[in-house]
Motif scaffolding. Sequence first.
Motif, PDB file in Angstrom:
ATOM      1  N   SER A  45      41.949  40.295  35.616  1.00 11.80           N
ATOM      2  CA  SER A  45      41.361  39.398  34.500  1.00 11.80           C
ATOM      3  C   SER A  45      41.848  37.769  34.517  1.00 11.80           C
ATOM      4  CB  SER A  45      41.451  39.988  32.970  1.00 11.80           C
ATOM      5  OG  SER A  45      40.763  39.209  32.250  1.00 11.80           O
ATOM      6  N   LEU A  46      43.068  37.722  34.839  1.00 11.62           N
ATOM      7  CA  LEU A  46      43.799  36.641  34.890  1.00 11.62           C
ATOM      8  C   LEU A  46      43.201  35.666  36.229  1.00 11.62           C
ATOM      9  CD1 LEU A  46      47.474  36.614  33.775  1.00 11.62           C
ATOM     10  CD2 LEU A  46      45.851  34.966  32.914  1.00 11.62           C
ATOM     11  N   GLN A  56      39.742  34.966  35.642  1.00 13.41           N
ATOM     12  CA  GLN A  56      39.583  33.708  34.616  1.00 13.41           C
ATOM     13  C   GLN A  56      40.092  32.280  35.140  1.00 13.41           C
ATOM     14  OE1 GLN A  56      38.159  33.780  31.622  1.00 13.41           O
ATOM     15  NE2 GLN A  56      37.743  35.895  31.695  1.00 13.41           N
ATOM     16  N   SER A  74      41.785  36.795  29.031  1.00 17.96           N
ATOM     17  CA  SER A  74      42.400  37.895  30.020  1.00 17.96           C
ATOM     18  C   SER A  74      43.146  38.953  28.874  1.00 17.96           C
ATOM     19  CB  SER A  74      43.326  37.210  30.738  1.00 17.96           C
ATOM     20  OG  SER A  74      43.000  36.489  31.813  1.00 17.96           O
TER      21      SER A  74
END
Length: 86
Positions: A29-30, A33, A47
């Motif tokens: 997710s990081l 993002q 995230s």
Amino acid sequence: MAGEDFRQWILQNKLKAIFGFWATGLSVSLAYQWSRPIPTQLKLIHSRVYAQALTLAGLGIAGAVQWMEDSSSQPTQAPKATGLDL
């Protein structure tokens, strides 16, 4: 056979598996993002929220696997509580 070994490891190490699932979800997710043009604070918040949602899904899956594992085994009778040591 490797799938069965993995399944057994998951059943024996539920917390490690859930933490690994969370850490992987947070990392992915990081990475996603970071490619978006939003402030860093929002990247971190999004995230974390996505990783928490994945963790809840992982907990649900672990619970379902445990439930299926328990329901497939033979039911055992609890010992009677008589208060006597036999």
